[in-house]
Design an enzyme around this catalytic site. Structure first.
Site, short mmCIF file in Angstrom:
data_model
loop_
_atom_site.label_atom_id
_atom_site.label_comp_id
_atom_site.label_asym_id
_atom_site.label_seq_id
_atom_site.Cartn_x
_atom_site.Cartn_y
_atom_site.Cartn_z
CG HIS A 93 -1.98 -0.98 1.24
ND1 HIS A 93 -3.28 -0.92 1.89
CD2 HIS A 93 -2.34 -2.06 0.33
CE1 HIS A 93 -4.08 -1.59 1.47
NE2 HIS A 93 -3.54 -2.46 0.44
CE1 TYR A 138 -1.14 3.37 9.73
CE2 TYR A 138 -0.09 2.70 8.00
CZ TYR A 138 -1.20 2.63 8.97
OH TYR A 138 -2.03 1.85 8.77
CE1 TYR A 192 -5.90 3.48 11.27
CE2 TYR A 192 -4.99 3.60 9.05
CZ TYR A 192 -4.97 2.99 10.42
OH TYR A 192 -3.96 2.03 10.28
N PRO A 225 -4.21 -0.13 19.05
CG PRO A 225 -6.02 -1.33 18.31
CD PRO A 225 -5.33 -0.72 19.44
CE LYS A 261 4.14 3.05 13.60
NZ LYS A 261 3.89 2.55 12.43
P1 RFL Z 1 2.01 -12.11 21.60
O1 RFL Z 1 1.52 -12.39 20.01
O2 RFL Z 1 0.96 -12.06 22.57
O3 RFL Z 1 2.57 -13.45 21.76
C1 RFL Z 1 3.02 -13.98 23.09
C2 RFL Z 1 3.11 -15.44 23.18
O4 RFL Z 1 3.53 -15.89 24.43
C3 RFL Z 1 2.71 -16.98 24.88
N1 RFL Z 1 2.69 -17.05 26.45
C4 RFL Z 1 3.15 -17.94 27.02
N2 RFL Z 1 4.05 -18.82 26.77
C5 RFL Z 1 4.71 -19.65 27.66
N3 RFL Z 1 4.49 -19.41 29.17
C6 RFL Z 1 3.36 -18.45 29.65
N4 RFL Z 1 3.35 -18.06 30.67
C7 RFL Z 1 2.94 -17.37 28.57
N5 RFL Z 1 2.38 -16.47 28.50
C8 RFL Z 1 1.97 -16.02 27.23
C9 RFL Z 1 1.18 -16.63 24.24
O5 RFL Z 1 0.46 -17.66 24.26
C10 RFL Z 1 1.81 -16.03 22.82
O6 RFL Z 1 1.86 -17.17 22.05
O7 RFL Z 1 3.24 -11.22 21.55
P2 RFL Z 1 4.36 -10.85 20.65
O8 RFL Z 1 4.98 -11.74 19.99
O9 RFL Z 1 5.15 -9.57 21.49
O10 RFL Z 1 3.76 -10.01 19.28
C11 RFL Z 1 2.97 -8.85 19.53
C12 RFL Z 1 1.65 -8.69 18.70
O11 RFL Z 1 0.87 -9.85 18.81
C13 RFL Z 1 1.02 -7.38 18.92
O12 RFL Z 1 1.68 -6.40 19.37
C14 RFL Z 1 0.23 -7.11 17.65
O13 RFL Z 1 -0.89 -8.03 17.36
C15 RFL Z 1 -0.56 -5.72 18.11
N6 RFL Z 1 -1.43 -5.23 17.19
C16 RFL Z 1 -1.29 -4.78 15.72
N7 RFL Z 1 0.29 -4.57 15.54
C17 RFL Z 1 0.72 -4.17 14.29
O14 RFL Z 1 1.95 -3.96 14.09
N8 RFL Z 1 -0.23 -3.72 13.30
C18 RFL Z 1 -1.39 -3.94 13.26
O15 RFL Z 1 -2.32 -3.74 12.22
C19 RFL Z 1 -2.09 -4.38 14.54
N9 RFL Z 1 -3.36 -4.60 14.95
C20 RFL Z 1 -2.96 -5.53 17.05
C21 RFL Z 1 -3.82 -5.24 16.03
C22 RFL Z 1 -3.36 -6.25 18.08
C23 RFL Z 1 -4.88 -6.32 18.14
N10 RFL Z 1 -5.55 -6.93 19.51
C24 RFL Z 1 -6.25 -7.87 19.59
C25 RFL Z 1 -4.67 -6.77 20.65
C26 RFL Z 1 -5.05 -5.24 15.99
C27 RFL Z 1 -5.58 -5.69 17.23
C28 RFL Z 1 -7.25 -5.98 17.22
C1 PHB Z 2 -6.08 -4.83 10.81
O1 PHB Z 2 -6.02 -5.04 9.74
O2 PHB Z 2 -6.28 -5.48 12.03
C2 PHB Z 2 -5.43 -3.25 11.28
C3 PHB Z 2 -4.99 -2.39 10.66
C4 PHB Z 2 -4.58 -1.11 10.99
C5 PHB Z 2 -4.62 -0.79 12.25
C6 PHB Z 2 -4.98 -1.78 13.13
C7 PHB Z 2 -5.64 -3.14 12.73
O3 PHB Z 2 -4.14 0.50 12.55
#
Ligand code: RFL
Ligand code: PHB
Length: 394
Positions: free
Chosen positions: A77, A389, A205, A297, A301
């Site tokens: 994009h 971004y 957005y 989110p 980031k």
């Molecule tokens: P994770 O993905 O939470 O993985 C951690 C892992 O550790 C395990 N765990 C354990 N294992 C052993 N013993 C324990 N005691 C443990 N406790 C936990 C868990 O089961 C898991 O498998 O962390 P990590 O690897 O640091 O990754 C971070 C990302 O997952 C997170 O920052 C992103 O998903 C955030 N996020 C977004 N980030 C972006 O860069 N771009 C996006 O567009 C974006 N959109 C989002 C998001 C997060 C969202 N939610 C639901 C919070 C959109 C949403 C809706």
């Molecule tokens: C997503 O596609 O889940 C998404 C994209 C952009 C954001 C947050 C989540 O800022």
């Protein structure tokens, strides 16, 4: 109960993107790791989360040798749309920064890293129970865990806490050694995943009097939509029809009319939070990714910050093993936190600018409108948004 003993160079807690990417980068540097994950691989892959990758994160996937499918299937994009007061404003990332972002779901990225790890024979213990990092303030840290009723002890040189916000690593650190900074927002995001083509070629957005909305996607045939919701909303109260009606009301008319709806294949509510733990190193234990910091989110980031932490940490460990230098390890926390706080600032700003704060009225609301008006009109403000971004350098 008898204990099974094992040994590795770097013991990693958590097989999310941070833990898996670290394991792969270390493998390419000739450094051995074992990952302990409390869930099953299927459970980890079932979590629908991030969708937007900065170029820096894509480069790290290349460095990890895991970018083939990402390059084939990821959508590049060049910009994004901001809908303010029913009017679209396009921010051209490529023109303003020379950079782009790639749309590729966290699920897919995680799957690619899991496959690569399995292919190189590196060990991941799924469904590891009661994982505990111990003795990390000395020279011989250990990870204790249980698997299938058997107690294990994994001796390591270092422990990487990549276990997300609810993990055990951060909470294993004595309270006096860690400082926590937090902001909780008075709303959440209700997200829907649907197998219909996205309503727009680029993300939208939206700031609207009824609340924030986001049109995102996973592919040309799968869309991801979000609406700002109340913290006490429950998923069961949101039928698909109610969700799409609310989304349409917040979008510009032509976009609302073009929206293709269908049965949701996932629907969930995520609360919004900003959080940073300092420092990121405690003796031979390092925190990386969501274990150390959370962003709302809105700026996309979270996953990208996990990737940059892991980059700094992998470099530090490489310098330790290959150059016998402790400089990288000693500098890891400060180096990573500098980038973390800038992403925290941007995510907080995007959230504050685009959402409706229930308690906000009078002066605060007027200031927010002025901020939006400035953003809609100002070249400099749009370039600042674009620069953050697409991701600050690391
Ligand atoms: P994770 O993905 O939470 O993985 C951690 C892992 O550790 C395990 N765990 C354990 N294992 C052993 N013993 C324990 N005691 C443990 N406790 C936990 C868990 O089961 C898991 O498998 O962390 P990590 O690897 O640091 O990754 C971070 C990302 O997952 C997170 O920052 C992103 O998903 C955030 N996020 C977004 N980030 C972006 O860069 N771009 C996006 O567009 C974006 N959109 C989002 C998001 C997060 C969202 N939610 C639901 C919070 C959109 C949403 C809706
Ligand atoms: C997503 O596609 O889940 C998404 C994209 C952009 C954001 C947050 C989540 O800022």
């Amino acid at each position: 109960m008898s204990t099974q003993a094992g040994r590795t160079q770097v013991g990693i807690i958590g097989a999310g993107p941070a833990g898996l990417l670290l394991g792969q980068l270390l493998h390419r540097m000739g450094i051995e790791s074992v990952i302990l994950e409390q869930r099953s691989a299927e459970y980890v892959l079932g979590r629908i989360r991030a969708g937007v990758l900065e170029q820096g994160s894509v480069h790290l996937m290349e460095q990890a040798g895991c970018a083939d499918r990402l390059h084939r299937e990821g959508l590049i994009h060049d910009g994004t749309l901001l809908s303010i007061g029913g009017e679209n404003h396009r921010i051209d990332f490529r023109q303003r920064t020379g950079k782009t972002v790639t749309i590729y779901g966290q699920t897919e990225l995680t799957r690619d890293l899991m496959d690569a790890r399995a292919a190189c024979g590196a060990r991941t213990v799924y469904e590891a129970e009661d994982v505990q990092p111990v003795d990390f303030d000395g020279d011989h840290p250990r990870l204790l865990y249980r698997k299938d009723g058997v107690q294990h002890e994994l001796r390591c040189d270092f422990i990487a806490g990549c276990d997300g916000y609810h993990g055990i690593s951060r909470t294993s650190v004595p309270q006096a050694a860690i400082q926590l900074f937090e902001r909780v927002y008075p709303f959440g995001w209700l997200g829907v995943l649907v197998d219909r083509p996205p309503v727009s070629e680029e993300l939208i957005y939206t700031h609207h009097e009824r609340g924030f909305a986001l049109c995102s996607m996973r592919s040309h045939s799968r869309s991801r939509y979000y609406v700002q919701c109340r913290l006490d909303d429950r998923v069961e109260d949101w039928s698909d029809d109610r969700f799409y009606d609310e989304l349409r009301r917040r979008l510009p008319r032509e976009t609302a009319e073009a929206l293709q709806t269908g049965p949701s294949i996932e629907k969930s509510i995520a609360p919004l939070r900003s959080f940073v733990a300092e420092p990121l190193r405690f003796g031979r234990l390092f925190l990386a990714g969501d274990a150390a910091h959370i962003v709302p989110p809105t700026g996309a980031k979270g996953l990208n910050l996990a990737a940059s932490d892991v980059f700094y940490l992998a470099e530090a460990l490489r310098d330790y093993y290959q150059e016998k230098s402790k400089a990288g390890i000693d500098g890891y926390s400060a180096r990573a936190l500098r980038r973390v706080w800038k992403a925290e600032r941007f995510s907080w700003w995007m959230t504050a600018t685009l959402h409706i704060f229930p308690e906000s009225a009078g002066f605060d609301r007027r200031i927010q409108r002025a901020e939006l008006d400035y953003l809609a009109q100002s070249d400099a403000a749009q370039t600042a948004l674009a620069e953050n971004y697409v991701g600050l350098p690391f």
